[in-house]
Every structure is written in structure tokens, then in C-alpha cells.
Scaffold this motif. Structure first.
Motif, PDB file in Angstrom:
ATOM      1  N   MET A 125      -8.219  -6.379  -1.286  1.00 12.90           N
ATOM      2  CA  MET A 125      -7.574  -5.093  -1.579  1.00 12.90           C
ATOM      3  C   MET A 125      -7.995  -4.040  -0.551  1.00 12.90           C
ATOM      4  SD  MET A 125      -7.889  -5.119  -5.737  1.00 12.90           S
ATOM      5  CE  MET A 125      -9.499  -5.869  -5.808  1.00 12.90           C
ATOM      6  N   THR A 126      -8.754  -4.448   0.448  1.00 12.25           N
ATOM      7  CA  THR A 126      -9.284  -3.533   1.462  1.00 12.25           C
ATOM      8  C   THR A 126      -8.313  -3.424   2.621  1.00 12.25           C
ATOM      9  OG1 THR A 126     -11.533  -4.173   0.854  1.00 12.25           O
ATOM     10  CG2 THR A 126     -11.223  -3.070   2.985  1.00 12.25           C
ATOM     11  N   LYS A 127      -7.754  -2.245   2.823  1.00 12.26           N
ATOM     12  CA  LYS A 127      -6.689  -2.107   3.825  1.00 12.26           C
ATOM     13  C   LYS A 127      -7.180  -2.418   5.233  1.00 12.26           C
ATOM     14  CE  LYS A 127      -7.088   2.906   4.504  1.00 12.26           C
ATOM     15  NZ  LYS A 127      -8.181   3.175   3.544  1.00 12.26           N
ATOM     16  N   GLU A 128      -8.481  -2.213   5.504  1.00 11.62           N
ATOM     17  CA  GLU A 128      -8.999  -2.473   6.853  1.00 11.62           C
ATOM     18  C   GLU A 128      -8.953  -3.943   7.227  1.00 11.62           C
ATOM     19  OE1 GLU A 128     -10.435  -0.533   4.608  1.00 11.62           O
ATOM     20  OE2 GLU A 128     -10.408   1.455   5.563  1.00 11.62           O
ATOM     21  N   LEU A 129      -8.805  -4.827   6.230  1.00  9.56           N
ATOM     22  CA  LEU A 129      -8.765  -6.262   6.498  1.00  9.56           C
ATOM     23  C   LEU A 129      -7.344  -6.775   6.712  1.00  9.56           C
ATOM     24  CD1 LEU A 129     -11.507  -7.533   4.028  1.00  9.56           C
ATOM     25  CD2 LEU A 129     -11.702  -7.015   6.466  1.00  9.56           C
ATOM     26  N   TYR A 130      -6.378  -5.885   6.630  1.00 11.48           N
ATOM     27  CA  TYR A 130      -4.998  -6.259   6.911  1.00 11.48           C
ATOM     28  C   TYR A 130      -4.713  -5.965   8.377  1.00 11.48           C
ATOM     29  CZ  TYR A 130      -4.095  -6.964   1.974  1.00 11.48           C
ATOM     30  OH  TYR A 130      -4.120  -7.444   0.697  1.00 11.48           O
ATOM     31  N   PHE A 145       0.848  -1.193   0.000  1.00 12.15           N
ATOM     32  CA  PHE A 145       0.000   0.000   0.000  1.00 12.15           C
ATOM     33  C   PHE A 145       0.882   1.240   0.000  1.00 12.15           C
ATOM     34  CE2 PHE A 145      -4.207  -1.797   0.918  1.00 12.15           C
ATOM     35  CZ  PHE A 145      -3.852  -3.076   1.300  1.00 12.15           C
ATOM     36  N   ARG A 146       0.317   2.357  -0.418  1.00  7.52           N
ATOM     37  CA  ARG A 146       1.016   3.636  -0.352  1.00  7.52           C
ATOM     38  C   ARG A 146      -0.013   4.733  -0.172  1.00  7.52           C
ATOM     39  NH1 ARG A 146       2.759   4.154  -6.780  1.00  7.52           N
ATOM     40  NH2 ARG A 146       0.661   4.670  -7.552  1.00  7.52           N
ATOM     41  N   PRO A 147       0.344   5.831   0.457  1.00  9.87           N
ATOM     42  CA  PRO A 147      -0.618   6.917   0.624  1.00  9.87           C
ATOM     43  C   PRO A 147      -0.953   7.538  -0.723  1.00  9.87           C
ATOM     44  CG  PRO A 147       1.213   7.142   2.149  1.00  9.87           C
ATOM     45  CD  PRO A 147       1.588   6.093   1.156  1.00  9.87           C
ATOM     46  N   ALA A 148      -2.202   7.886  -0.897  1.00 10.84           N
ATOM     47  CA  ALA A 148      -2.650   8.634  -2.068  1.00 10.84           C
ATOM     48  C   ALA A 148      -3.104  10.010  -1.588  1.00 10.84           C
ATOM     49  CB  ALA A 148      -3.796   7.900  -2.748  1.00 10.84           C
ATOM     50  N   PRO A 149      -3.133  10.990  -2.467  1.00 11.60           N
ATOM     51  CA  PRO A 149      -3.588  12.329  -2.048  1.00 11.60           C
ATOM     52  C   PRO A 149      -4.944  12.279  -1.362  1.00 11.60           C
ATOM     53  CG  PRO A 149      -2.660  12.423  -4.242  1.00 11.60           C
ATOM     54  CD  PRO A 149      -2.722  10.961  -3.866  1.00 11.60           C
ATOM     55  N   GLY A 150      -4.992  12.747  -0.154  1.00 13.24           N
ATOM     56  CA  GLY A 150      -6.240  12.757   0.590  1.00 13.24           C
ATOM     57  C   GLY A 150      -6.584  11.446   1.250  1.00 13.24           C
ATOM     58  N   LYS A 151      -5.744  10.437   1.107  1.00 11.03           N
ATOM     59  CA  LYS A 151      -6.014   9.134   1.714  1.00 11.03           C
ATOM     60  C   LYS A 151      -4.828   8.713   2.558  1.00 11.03           C
ATOM     61  CE  LYS A 151      -8.823   7.417  -2.131  1.00 11.03           C
ATOM     62  NZ  LYS A 151      -9.005   6.313  -3.108  1.00 11.03           N
TER      63      LYS A 151
END
Length: 121
Positions: free
Chosen positions: A103-108, A37-43
Motif C-alpha cells: 500500500m506504499t506508493k513509493e514502491l510503485y 491512489f488519489r490525492p488526499a488533503p495535504g498529501k
């Protein structure tokens, strides 16, 4: 205690390549899904790539055809080969572990500390 340790980040010119590594300790690596994963603008963090224990892979549209995720179960390590890097790929890259292909970061549930990738234009 499960630990994920990323390495391989650095400074590279646009069009260049880097390979990130994520070493996993403290759990049975071979059965788990690993993601980048990597940060995206606003995320906070945005999906980049994922590989499950069978070797099935998925990629974000922005990196498809340029990045390749792979894993070496014997070394408890997952890799992200990044080619044709662009300035907009500049970010801190995080690896993470999950119990299913997602692909859902909350499930990691386990995350590394991140490694900085900087692409100069």
C-alpha cells in the motif's frame, strides 16, 4: 515502454457509481500488483485499493464496502468499481504497478496519467 492508461472518470451525483479502468501495456501484467491512489488533503497521493496477481485485495478504510478492485489478466486491465460515491471521493484517480503487494506508493514504479472523478453533492 510500460504504459498505464486510466479511463472511466467523470461527473456523478452523490450516491451514484462509476467504474474506472486501467489498461496496461509493455509488461507482463498478470504477475504484477496493481493499485489505485488519489490525492488526499495535504498529501500528493493516498492509497485507495490494491490487488495482487493472486487476486488478494486491500482497501483504505474510507472506501471499504463501497469500492471494489478487480483485474482481467486476459485484457491486461484493472478496474475500480466505485459505488455509493460521496463528495469527498472527488479526486484525480491514478493507477500504478508494483512488484509486490503493498500500500506504499513509493514502491510503485509505474504510474498512469490519472482520471478525474467529480462527485456533486
Amino acid at each position: 515502454q510500460v504504459q498505464l492508461v486510466e479511463s472511466g472518470g467523470g461527473l456523478v451525483q452523490a450516491g451514484g457509481s462509476l467504474r474506472l479502468s486501467c489498461a496496461v501495456s509493455g509488461r507482463t501484467f498478470s504477475r504484477y500488483t496493481m493499485g489505485w491512489f488519489r490525492p488526499a488533503p495535504g498529501k500528493e497521493r493516498d492509497f485507495v485499493a490494491v490487488i495482487n496477481w493472486k487476486g488478494n485485495t486491500y482497501y483504505a478504510d474510507s472506501v471499504k464496502g463501497r469500492f471494489t478492485i478487480s483485474r482481467d489478466n486476459a485484457k491486461n486491465t484493472v478496474y475500480l468499481q466505485m459505488n455509493s460515491l460521496k463528495h469527498e471521493d472527488t479526486a484525480v484517480y491514478y493507477c500504478a504497478a508494483a512488484n509486490s503487494l503493498t500500500m506504499t506508493k513509493e514502491l510503485y514504479d509505474v504510474w498512469g496519467q490519472g482520471t478525474q472523478v467529480t462527485v456533486s453533492s
